[in-house]
Scaffold this motif. Structure first.
Motif, short mmCIF file in Angstrom:
data_model
loop_
_atom_site.label_atom_id
_atom_site.label_comp_id
_atom_site.label_asym_id
_atom_site.label_seq_id
_atom_site.Cartn_x
_atom_site.Cartn_y
_atom_site.Cartn_z
N ALA A 137 24.29 108.50 -11.19
CA ALA A 137 23.89 107.78 -10.34
C ALA A 137 23.73 108.72 -9.15
O ALA A 137 24.51 109.54 -8.85
CB ALA A 137 24.45 106.50 -9.51
N ASP A 138 22.49 108.40 -8.29
CA ASP A 138 22.44 109.25 -7.06
C ASP A 138 22.20 108.08 -6.00
O ASP A 138 21.46 107.16 -5.87
CB ASP A 138 21.16 109.84 -7.22
N GLY A 139 23.40 107.72 -5.32
CA GLY A 139 23.50 106.88 -4.49
C GLY A 139 23.43 105.54 -5.09
O GLY A 139 24.17 105.22 -6.04
N ASP A 140 22.75 104.56 -4.84
CA ASP A 140 22.54 103.31 -5.17
C ASP A 140 21.33 103.25 -6.35
O ASP A 140 20.90 102.15 -6.53
CB ASP A 140 22.02 102.36 -4.07
N LYS A 141 20.98 104.31 -6.98
CA LYS A 141 19.95 104.11 -8.13
C LYS A 141 20.69 104.98 -9.55
O LYS A 141 21.04 106.14 -9.21
CB LYS A 141 18.76 104.99 -7.62
N VAL A 142 20.40 104.27 -10.31
CA VAL A 142 21.08 104.89 -11.83
C VAL A 142 19.80 106.15 -12.19
O VAL A 142 18.72 105.69 -12.05
CB VAL A 142 21.08 103.74 -12.87
#
Length: 185
Positions: free
Chosen positions: A87-92
């Protein structure tokens, strides 16, 4: 990721919808790795004779009512949790570990992710379910039906029983946690 924000949980829902939509016509052969397949589940139950057998069997048996419905099926991941994504921050951003992929009810995939989030975050049952469903429906070609949402308790019961059984058979410490969350309706 080590833990999930509510936004990341919503991204898990979106990721499952994308997985289901893109791979819906993909065929995979039956394998022993498909841990939600009833044939495999019952073979594992026959092998297991530990102290949690009664509780595990009850959750699985209760949840198997799901298999008498006409709910939408597709190719499911079968094990989408924090340890099987980048994930990058709040995104898969990437999904892996797909050897458990199988054709089954898509609500089982959501229940598997839900149980993971119950174990690995501080969020309530309702917060997690809401974010998974909202994320799913935000991008799905076919929205979750009301019958699927109404059957989420059955899917959770079945999934929790299967996960508890797997952890018992493999000697990990998580079986009791899955049993506890499986009783949430």
């Amino acid at each position: 990721p080590k833990t999930a924000s509510l936004e990341l949980i919503s991204s898990f829902g979106s990721t499952l919808a994308q997985f289901h939509d893109v791979l819906k016509d993909t065929e995979v052969p039956f394998s022993k790795m498909q841990w939600f397949q009833p044939k495999n589940v019952h073979e594992d139950l026959e092998k297991y004779d530990g102290e949690l057998k009664s509780d595990t069997t009850k959750l699985i048996t209760d949840g198997e009512k799901l298999f008498q419905t006409g709910l939408p099926q597709t190719l499911i991941h079968g094990d989408l949790w924090l340890g099987n994504v980048f994930a990058d921050g709040d995104k898969v951003t990437a999904v892996f570990d797909m050897e458990t992929a199988e054709h089954n009810y898509r609500i089982i995939d959501l229940a598997r992710t839900y149980l993971s989030m119950r174990l690995e975050t501080k969020y309530s049952k309702d917060e997690i379910i809401d974010k998974l469903f909202v994320g799913y429906d935000a991008v799905a070609n076919e929205l979750l039906t009301q019958e699927e949402k109404d059957s989420f308790g059955l899917a959770t019961s079945y999934t929790a029983g299967v996960c508890a059984l797997w952890h018992e058979l493999n000697g990990t410490r998580y079986a009791g946690n899955y049993l506890k969350f499986g009783d949430e309706k």
